[in-house]
Write a protein that holds these residues in place. Structure first.
Motif, PDB file in Angstrom:
ATOM      1  N   PRO A 126       2.935   3.557  -3.986  1.00  0.00           N
ATOM      2  CA  PRO A 126       2.804   4.888  -4.390  1.00  0.00           C
ATOM      3  C   PRO A 126       3.654   6.178  -3.665  1.00  0.00           C
ATOM      4  CG  PRO A 126       0.760   3.552  -4.418  1.00  0.00           C
ATOM      5  CD  PRO A 126       1.509   2.793  -3.417  1.00  0.00           C
ATOM      6  N   GLN A 127       3.392   6.196  -2.587  1.00  0.00           N
ATOM      7  CA  GLN A 127       4.038   7.048  -1.597  1.00  0.00           C
ATOM      8  C   GLN A 127       5.536   6.957  -1.689  1.00  0.00           C
ATOM      9  OE1 GLN A 127       2.642   9.560  -0.011  1.00  0.00           O
ATOM     10  NE2 GLN A 127       4.582  10.331   0.032  1.00  0.00           N
ATOM     11  N   LEU A 136       6.617   8.535  -4.990  1.00  0.00           N
ATOM     12  CA  LEU A 136       6.425   9.773  -4.891  1.00  0.00           C
ATOM     13  C   LEU A 136       7.730  10.601  -4.132  1.00  0.00           C
ATOM     14  CD1 LEU A 136       4.287  12.100  -5.712  1.00  0.00           C
ATOM     15  CD2 LEU A 136       3.099  11.969  -3.316  1.00  0.00           C
ATOM     16  N   ASP A 137       8.011   9.838  -3.017  1.00  0.00           N
ATOM     17  CA  ASP A 137       9.011  10.380  -2.272  1.00  0.00           C
ATOM     18  C   ASP A 137      10.471  10.285  -3.175  1.00  0.00           C
ATOM     19  OD1 ASP A 137       7.313  10.577  -0.146  1.00  0.00           O
ATOM     20  OD2 ASP A 137       8.024   8.910   0.919  1.00  0.00           O
ATOM     21  N   SER A 183       0.916  -1.178   0.026  1.00  0.00           N
ATOM     22  CA  SER A 183      -0.158   0.054  -0.028  1.00  0.00           C
ATOM     23  C   SER A 183       0.889   1.345   0.021  1.00  0.00           C
ATOM     24  CB  SER A 183      -0.809   0.142   1.190  1.00  0.00           C
ATOM     25  OG  SER A 183      -1.723  -1.177   1.237  1.00  0.00           O
ATOM     26  N   SER A 184       2.035   1.109   0.485  1.00  0.00           N
ATOM     27  CA  SER A 184       2.899   2.062   0.600  1.00  0.00           C
ATOM     28  C   SER A 184       3.806   2.429  -0.686  1.00  0.00           C
ATOM     29  CB  SER A 184       3.863   2.110   1.818  1.00  0.00           C
ATOM     30  OG  SER A 184       4.904   1.240   1.546  1.00  0.00           O
TER      31      SER A 184
END
Length: 216
Positions: free
Chosen positions: A121-122, A125-126, A118-119
């Protein structure tokens, strides 16, 4: 040289199958003396060559038993009376080291795995920002539009395998294991940038031709 390259083997196998199948469909012999190799022969040639490229660098592992006696970090002390032996300088220890059996008990699917997936995409982005994420998606769409199925299968399968393994592997420095997925995304970014520049070049060229026509 990292053992996680094994995760890419299905991706490369799929790439070879699709690429050879496409070559078989689109290519035609020019003369009776210039015929294509049979499908099976061409596929075997690709696979053998790829296997050679994979196995030759792995010979560097032979340096490990030579250097191990002088390496103090082959045994790590986590707490008093609790040590982790990363490498036992024996044949069995060498095989275990190559296969990564020391940490095989860290593989599991649980709530942590779901959270890591779930993380993703983040994490993207980071690492590359919103523009990078958007360009990567565009690059993927461009490959689909061009029907570049062989390379798309290679990249997509490798990306999925890398992310899934990182979700399953419960170790502290797991963030490093996402790097191959970021590299795949970087290639998609490059494809998108090349496509955009090509479009801009065409539009600019067309505008210049129109301007010259109007002026003349």
């Amino acid at each position: 040289h990292h053992r996680t390259i094994i995760l890419w083997l299905p991706a490369f196998a799929l790439f070879f199958l699709i690429a050879t199948w496409q070559a078989r469909r689109t290519s035609r012999p020019l003369t009776a003396d210039c015929r294509l190799l049979p499908y099976a022969s061409r596929l075997t040639s690709h696979v053998l060559r790829f296997a050679l490229y994979i196995l030759l660098p792995l010979l560097l592992y032979l340096y490990v038993p030579l250097r191990a006696p002088a390496s103090p970090y082959v045994t790590l002390t986590l707490a008093p009376g609790r040590d982790i032996v990363l490498y036992d300088n024996s044949l069995g220890g060498f095989v275990n080291y190559i296969l990564g059996r020391v940490f095989q008990h860290e593989l599991a699917w649980d709530a942590v795995s779901v959270a890591r997936l779930s993380s993703m995409p983040q994490l993207l982005l980071d690492q590359i920002g919103a523009v990078g994420v958007a360009l990567g998606i565009l690059g993927f769409i461009v490959m689909v539009w061009r029907k570049d199925w062989a390379r798309l299968a290679l990249m997509l399968t490798a990306f999925a395998a890398t992310v899934l393994f990182a979700a399953l592997y419960h170790i502290g420095d797991i963030l490093h294991y996402f790097i191959p997925a970021y590299l795949v995304w970087a290639v998609w970014i490059g494809i998108a940038v090349a496509w955009v520049l090509n479009r801009v070049s065409r539009l600019t060229s067309h505008a210049l031709r129109v301007a010259c026509y109007v002026l003349l």
